[in-house]
Design an enzyme around this catalytic site. Structure first.
Site, PDB file in Angstrom:
ATOM      1  N   MET A  67      45.558   1.947  -8.263  1.00  0.00           N
ATOM      2  CA  MET A  67      45.824   2.920  -7.210  1.00  0.00           C
ATOM      3  C   MET A  67      47.253   3.441  -7.302  1.00  0.00           C
ATOM      4  SD  MET A  67      43.594   1.168  -4.148  1.00  0.00           S
ATOM      5  CE  MET A  67      44.048   2.433  -2.981  1.00  0.00           C
ATOM      6  N   HIS A  68      47.621   3.875  -8.517  1.00  0.00           N
ATOM      7  CA  HIS A  68      48.948   4.438  -8.737  1.00  0.00           C
ATOM      8  C   HIS A  68      48.959   5.260 -10.022  1.00  0.00           C
ATOM      9  CE1 HIS A  68      49.854   1.583 -11.985  1.00  0.00           C
ATOM     10  NE2 HIS A  68      49.349   0.621 -11.219  1.00  0.00           N
ATOM     11  N   ALA A  69      50.023   6.011 -10.178  1.00  0.00           N
ATOM     12  CA  ALA A  69      50.318   6.724 -11.425  1.00  0.00           C
ATOM     13  C   ALA A  69      51.727   6.317 -11.833  1.00  0.00           C
ATOM     14  CB  ALA A  69      50.227   8.234 -11.227  1.00  0.00           C
TER      15      ALA A  69
END
Length: 135
Positions: A51-53
């Protein structure tokens, strides 16, 4: 524009003794020098990881045991990729939103990273990611 992610198939060698998968860095199999490795295991199927970049770090994800699904989102297109073979990997370039989930009970998801951990280069808010990626 080139895709910001792709599936990689490693060479597999096997005989009656079992199988061996080789994955070398520095552009041979892995398209970067590996600076960090970590793995995820013991996650229930309904748990969502990632749940990230990342602004700077590239990743290669390998389910060395079991399976998991990875939602990849480059800000324009979304795709779900099932990692279910130890010789199969998923390359993720910078600025790709990732969510790993649907872990099998025996899942071990190995993550190879191009950079050492730096919290400041992570984007953990999806709306912020979309704003940055669309520039």
């Amino acid at each position: 524009m080139d895709k910001k992610y792709r599936v990689i198939e490693f060479k597999e060698y096997g005989d009656e003794r079992g199988n061996l998968v080789v994955a070398e860095g520095d552009g041979i199999d892995i398209p970067f020098s590996i600076k960090r490795a970590f793995y995820i295991y013991g996650s229930d199927s309904e748990v969502i990881r990632g749940m990230h970049a990342n602004r700077l770090t590239k990743f290669v994800l390998i389910n060395v045991a079991g399976s998991s699904d990875v939602l990849v989102d480059d800000g324009t297109h979304k795709e779900i990729i099932k990692l279910d073979k130890p010789r199969m990997a998923l390359f993720l370039d910078t600025m790709v939103w990732k969510e790993m989930y649907n872990f099998s009970p025996d899942s071990v998801l190995m993550c190879l990273a191009s950079e050492h951990y730096m919290e400041s280069e992570y984007i953990r808010d999806y709306d912020e990611f979309l704003k940055e990626v669309k520039g």
